[in-house]
Design an enzyme around this catalytic site. Sequence first.
Site, PDB file in Angstrom:
ATOM      1  N   HIS A  10       0.840  -1.201   0.000  1.00  0.00           N
ATOM      2  CA  HIS A  10       0.000   0.000   0.000  1.00  0.00           C
ATOM      3  C   HIS A  10       0.876   1.252   0.000  1.00  0.00           C
ATOM      4  O   HIS A  10       2.076   1.201   0.286  1.00  0.00           O
ATOM      5  CB  HIS A  10      -0.910   0.001   1.230  1.00  0.00           C
ATOM      6  CG  HIS A  10      -0.136  -0.079   2.509  1.00  0.00           C
ATOM      7  ND1 HIS A  10       0.462   1.021   3.083  1.00  0.00           N
ATOM      8  CD2 HIS A  10       0.169  -1.134   3.303  1.00  0.00           C
ATOM      9  CE1 HIS A  10       1.097   0.651   4.186  1.00  0.00           C
ATOM     10  NE2 HIS A  10       0.938  -0.663   4.334  1.00  0.00           N
ATOM     11  N   ASN A  16       2.965   5.274   9.062  1.00  0.00           N
ATOM     12  CA  ASN A  16       4.294   5.121   8.457  1.00  0.00           C
ATOM     13  C   ASN A  16       5.089   6.401   8.678  1.00  0.00           C
ATOM     14  O   ASN A  16       6.258   6.373   9.059  1.00  0.00           O
ATOM     15  CB  ASN A  16       4.211   4.872   6.947  1.00  0.00           C
ATOM     16  CG  ASN A  16       3.589   3.560   6.548  1.00  0.00           C
ATOM     17  OD1 ASN A  16       2.924   3.492   5.523  1.00  0.00           O
ATOM     18  ND2 ASN A  16       3.792   2.506   7.321  1.00  0.00           N
ATOM     19  N   GLN A  22       2.059  -0.593  12.475  1.00  0.00           N
ATOM     20  CA  GLN A  22       0.631  -0.746  12.217  1.00  0.00           C
ATOM     21  C   GLN A  22       0.211  -2.198  12.411  1.00  0.00           C
ATOM     22  O   GLN A  22      -0.771  -2.466  13.075  1.00  0.00           O
ATOM     23  CB  GLN A  22       0.284  -0.303  10.788  1.00  0.00           C
ATOM     24  CG  GLN A  22       0.427   1.181  10.635  1.00  0.00           C
ATOM     25  CD  GLN A  22       0.157   1.641   9.225  1.00  0.00           C
ATOM     26  OE1 GLN A  22      -0.841   2.292   9.005  1.00  0.00           O
ATOM     27  NE2 GLN A  22       1.035   1.308   8.319  1.00  0.00           N
ATOM     28  N   GLU A  83      -1.581  -7.637   6.804  1.00  0.00           N
ATOM     29  CA  GLU A  83      -0.231  -7.498   7.325  1.00  0.00           C
ATOM     30  C   GLU A  83       0.043  -8.485   8.453  1.00  0.00           C
ATOM     31  O   GLU A  83      -0.869  -9.015   9.089  1.00  0.00           O
ATOM     32  CB  GLU A  83      -0.032  -6.052   7.820  1.00  0.00           C
ATOM     33  CG  GLU A  83       1.323  -5.736   8.409  1.00  0.00           C
ATOM     34  CD  GLU A  83       2.508  -5.905   7.467  1.00  0.00           C
ATOM     35  OE1 GLU A  83       2.817  -7.063   7.105  1.00  0.00           O
ATOM     36  OE2 GLU A  83       3.148  -4.890   7.126  1.00  0.00           O
TER      37      GLU A  83
END
Length: 174
Positions: A10, A16, A22, A83
């Site tokens: 992404h 970030n 995350q 993720e």
Amino acid sequence: MVIIFFLTRHGETQWNKLGRFQGQFDSPLTEKGRLQAHLIAAQLKNKKIHLIVSSTLPRAKQTAEICQTTLQLPHQLTSSLIERNFGSWQGKYIEEVKLDNNYQAIFHDVNTCSPPKGESGIECAVRFQQALIDISATCEVAHKNIHNVLVVSHGDILRCFLSTMVESFSDEQA
């Protein structure tokens, strides 16, 4: 039938930018992240992509939707591309997590070590590999004309997968 996967992560998110882990939590794309998604689509415009498959996490889904608009392709979601689960590290600042004695082994080496209550790099890589196998099977059964698939996922799951598939793969290459 041979299926070629184009793998991407992404675009940049708020977390970030702030240096926060995350994992399976989410934060919105930044303006730079949306621009990165447009650039991904532009780079793939002549690659004859037939399908976009993305993680269900909003940051990957939004990146895929931007690509979908540019490339005019169908888009599917799958939770198996989400993720890596960083357990109790999720939401924390990277500088804070770096103090963990196992940080190097967990985050930079793909092995069986995992963050507290999280997923190891090997488990993550195996999950991603199985997702690609499942996508391939779906394409072969349902869509015989699908040969090139854009997969929009996340940085660490891609790093874990590629480190198990590409000889001498390193963090710098990631």
